[in-house]
Design a protein around this motif. Structure first.
Motif, PDB file in Angstrom:
ATOM      1  N   GLY A  24      -5.938 -33.253  10.458  1.00 50.50           N
ATOM      2  CA  GLY A  24      -6.008 -34.583   9.890  1.00 50.50           C
ATOM      3  C   GLY A  24      -5.051 -34.800   8.732  1.00 50.50           C
ATOM      4  O   GLY A  24      -4.441 -33.864   8.207  1.00 50.50           O
ATOM      5  N   ALA A  25      -4.966 -36.049   8.323  1.00 49.47           N
ATOM      6  CA  ALA A  25      -4.096 -36.385   7.200  1.00 49.47           C
ATOM      7  C   ALA A  25      -4.707 -35.948   5.871  1.00 49.47           C
ATOM      8  O   ALA A  25      -3.996 -35.655   4.914  1.00 49.47           O
ATOM      9  CB  ALA A  25      -3.835 -37.890   7.185  1.00 49.47           C
ATOM     10  N   LYS A  26      -6.051 -35.890   5.831  1.00 47.43           N
ATOM     11  CA  LYS A  26      -6.762 -35.518   4.601  1.00 47.43           C
ATOM     12  C   LYS A  26      -7.910 -34.595   4.959  1.00 47.43           C
ATOM     13  O   LYS A  26      -8.519 -34.726   6.020  1.00 47.43           O
ATOM     14  CB  LYS A  26      -7.310 -36.777   3.909  1.00 47.43           C
ATOM     15  CG  LYS A  26      -6.228 -37.766   3.496  1.00 47.43           C
ATOM     16  CD  LYS A  26      -6.829 -39.096   3.115  1.00 47.43           C
ATOM     17  CE  LYS A  26      -5.726 -40.116   2.846  1.00 47.43           C
ATOM     18  NZ  LYS A  26      -6.246 -41.490   2.750  1.00 47.43           N
ATOM     19  N   SER A  27      -8.216 -33.660   4.060  1.00 48.10           N
ATOM     20  CA  SER A  27      -9.351 -32.774   4.282  1.00 48.10           C
ATOM     21  C   SER A  27     -10.659 -33.542   4.110  1.00 48.10           C
ATOM     22  O   SER A  27     -10.722 -34.544   3.411  1.00 48.10           O
ATOM     23  CB  SER A  27      -9.306 -31.611   3.286  1.00 48.10           C
ATOM     24  OG  SER A  27      -8.154 -30.821   3.505  1.00 48.10           O
ATOM     25  N   TYR A  64      -5.249 -22.811   3.466  1.00 40.91           N
ATOM     26  CA  TYR A  64      -4.920 -22.072   2.243  1.00 40.91           C
ATOM     27  C   TYR A  64      -3.659 -21.231   2.407  1.00 40.91           C
ATOM     28  O   TYR A  64      -3.030 -20.852   1.419  1.00 40.91           O
ATOM     29  CB  TYR A  64      -6.099 -21.171   1.858  1.00 40.91           C
ATOM     30  CG  TYR A  64      -7.350 -21.946   1.518  1.00 40.91           C
ATOM     31  CD1 TYR A  64      -7.424 -22.702   0.348  1.00 40.91           C
ATOM     32  CD2 TYR A  64      -8.453 -21.927   2.367  1.00 40.91           C
ATOM     33  CE1 TYR A  64      -8.562 -23.429   0.034  1.00 40.91           C
ATOM     34  CE2 TYR A  64      -9.597 -22.640   2.056  1.00 40.91           C
ATOM     35  CZ  TYR A  64      -9.650 -23.389   0.900  1.00 40.91           C
ATOM     36  OH  TYR A  64     -10.776 -24.106   0.598  1.00 40.91           O
ATOM     37  N   ASP A  65      -3.306 -20.937   3.640  1.00 40.08           N
ATOM     38  CA  ASP A  65      -2.108 -20.138   3.907  1.00 40.08           C
ATOM     39  C   ASP A  65      -0.884 -21.002   4.175  1.00 40.08           C
ATOM     40  O   ASP A  65       0.245 -20.499   4.137  1.00 40.08           O
ATOM     41  CB  ASP A  65      -2.343 -19.223   5.112  1.00 40.08           C
ATOM     42  CG  ASP A  65      -3.492 -18.258   4.892  1.00 40.08           C
ATOM     43  OD1 ASP A  65      -3.637 -17.769   3.755  1.00 40.08           O
ATOM     44  OD2 ASP A  65      -4.252 -18.018   5.848  1.00 40.08           O
ATOM     45  N   TYR A  74       0.229 -26.738  11.770  1.00 45.13           N
ATOM     46  CA  TYR A  74      -0.869 -25.818  12.130  1.00 45.13           C
ATOM     47  C   TYR A  74      -1.110 -25.761  13.640  1.00 45.13           C
ATOM     48  O   TYR A  74      -2.218 -25.483  14.088  1.00 45.13           O
ATOM     49  CB  TYR A  74      -2.171 -26.215  11.424  1.00 45.13           C
ATOM     50  CG  TYR A  74      -2.090 -26.206   9.914  1.00 45.13           C
ATOM     51  CD1 TYR A  74      -2.165 -25.015   9.205  1.00 45.13           C
ATOM     52  CD2 TYR A  74      -1.924 -27.403   9.205  1.00 45.13           C
ATOM     53  CE1 TYR A  74      -2.079 -25.000   7.816  1.00 45.13           C
ATOM     54  CE2 TYR A  74      -1.844 -27.396   7.818  1.00 45.13           C
ATOM     55  CZ  TYR A  74      -1.926 -26.195   7.133  1.00 45.13           C
ATOM     56  OH  TYR A  74      -1.847 -26.175   5.757  1.00 45.13           O
ATOM     57  N   ILE A  75      -0.087 -26.007  14.442  1.00 48.53           N
ATOM     58  CA  ILE A  75      -0.305 -26.105  15.885  1.00 48.53           C
ATOM     59  C   ILE A  75      -0.885 -24.827  16.465  1.00 48.53           C
ATOM     60  O   ILE A  75      -1.692 -24.865  17.400  1.00 48.53           O
ATOM     61  CB  ILE A  75       0.984 -26.514  16.635  1.00 48.53           C
ATOM     62  CG1 ILE A  75       0.665 -26.791  18.118  1.00 48.53           C
ATOM     63  CG2 ILE A  75       2.089 -25.483  16.470  1.00 48.53           C
ATOM     64  CD1 ILE A  75       1.800 -27.442  18.878  1.00 48.53           C
ATOM     65  N   ASP A  76      -0.516 -23.667  15.904  1.00 47.84           N
ATOM     66  CA  ASP A  76      -1.059 -22.413  16.419  1.00 47.84           C
ATOM     67  C   ASP A  76      -2.562 -22.330  16.219  1.00 47.84           C
ATOM     68  O   ASP A  76      -3.308 -21.865  17.104  1.00 47.84           O
ATOM     69  CB  ASP A  76      -0.361 -21.216  15.763  1.00 47.84           C
ATOM     70  CG  ASP A  76      -0.350 -21.287  14.240  1.00 47.84           C
ATOM     71  OD1 ASP A  76      -0.441 -22.403  13.675  1.00 47.84           O
ATOM     72  OD2 ASP A  76      -0.254 -20.214  13.602  1.00 47.84           O
TER      73      ASP A  76
END
Length: 324
Positions: A24-27, A64-65, A74-76
């Motif tokens: 998402g755009a925001k957590s 966090y990484d 974060y596609i993986d």
């Protein structure tokens, strides 16, 4: 064609919880399911005790990484969650259960569609997509790289390279291609998608909407024609499909009613229209799965979005039980 028994019962419904917000755009969307549970508790409802449920493992700690991917962030990790959802939806259908999916960010609905195709490999699956956004971006076209804007492109096996603005890395492309082929074939024909309340999308997505003649029942059309008439038209549009999947993003509702969502957009349908729309859609025996997504309690005001969303979830479930 697999069908559920004519009479639905609580025992035939399974809840699938997907607390993921990495795409998402925001957590915060990962907490949307807890907002539903809190609203249920305040209403004195035993909704979450009445149905069996399973929680899909998320990958939210990856935030966090960081991610080396920019065209599809974060596609993986997002791919892992989508794969888990697909397997769970497939298993749920094979158990002759009706999946009600409660998701965080909307990227994981790609897994729902892929899982339905895995369960019905020879059948045609129609999609009613109730959303302010088209979610038809790809790693080639997305200005943000946020994958909650890409699930329909995954399910329809589209790259949209003719309007590309960037070139994904080799690793991004490999993950992307693997996701699109997860069901062994294209999960959804783009001509079998119908939008409701779509109003916020970009030229690359408009290109696909025009290319495939994808219909949108706008907020004004829903208001002027009425929900029941629109639902009748939707079922006519998808009459050739064997099954129908309903995906409900709460940002389809105007932020006046639902402020707690990551990408609010003015000009949406009212809470009452959303409630009636979902309740009418679920009455059709071709509907094989219902999903809601994108409640973000961090952005909410006194859990009003959670309260309204739980009412819709509860009433849709009641309508499902009463009409099968």
């Amino acid at each position: 064609m697999n069908r559920l028994p004519n009479k639905m019962s609580k025992a035939k419904i399974k809840l699938i919880e997907v607390p993921s917000d990495l795409a998402g755009a925001k957590s915060g969307a990962s907490m949307g399911i807890n907002a539903l549970k809190l609203s249920s508790l305040h209403d004195g409802s035993k909704y979450f005790e009445d149905f069996p449920s399973v929680v899909i493992q998320d990958e939210n700690r990856a935030v966090y990484d960081g991610t080396p991917h920019t065209c599809a962030k974060y596609i993986d990790k997002v791919a892992l969650v989508i794969e888990r959802v697909a397997e769970e939806v497939k298993k749920t259908k094979e158990q002759a259960l009706f999946p009600i999916v409660m998701a965080g960010d909307h990227s994981t609905c790609a897994g729902t569609m892929l899982g339905l195709k895995m369960a019905y490999p020879h059948d045609r699956i129609g999609v009613v997509y109730i959303d302010a956004h088209a979610d038809f971006h790809t790693p080639f076209t997305s200005p943000s790289g946020n994958m909650h804007g890409m699930p329909l492109a995954i399910a329809t096996d589209l790259d949209n390279q003719e309007v590309a603005i960037q070139t994904p890395s080799v690793a991004e492309r490999a993950h992307w291609d693997a996701l699109k082929s997860l069901a062994g074939t294209r999960a959804i024909d783009p001509r079998d998608i119908v939008f409701c309340a779509l109003r916020d999308y970009e030229p690359a997505e408009a290109h696909l909407l025009e290319q495939y003649g994808i219909k949108n029942y706008s907020t004004s059309k829903i208001t002027y024609e009425g929900v029941k008439k629109v639902v009748e038209n939707i079922f006519e549009d998808l009459a050739h499909c064997d099954h129908i999947y309903v995906s409900f993003d709460v940002d389809s509702i105007d932020p006046l009613y639902i402020p707690g969502t990551g990408t609010p957009s003015d000009g949406g349908i009212s809470f009452e229209q959303a409630l009636q729309l979902n309740m009418e859609l679920i009455k059709n025996p071709k509907v094989c799965c219902w999903e809601s997504a994108e409640i973000n309690p961090i952005l909410d005001k006194q859990n009003i979005s959670g309260k309204y969303s739980f009412v819709i979830l509860d009433e849709v479930t009641k309508s499902l039980i009463e009409n099968y």
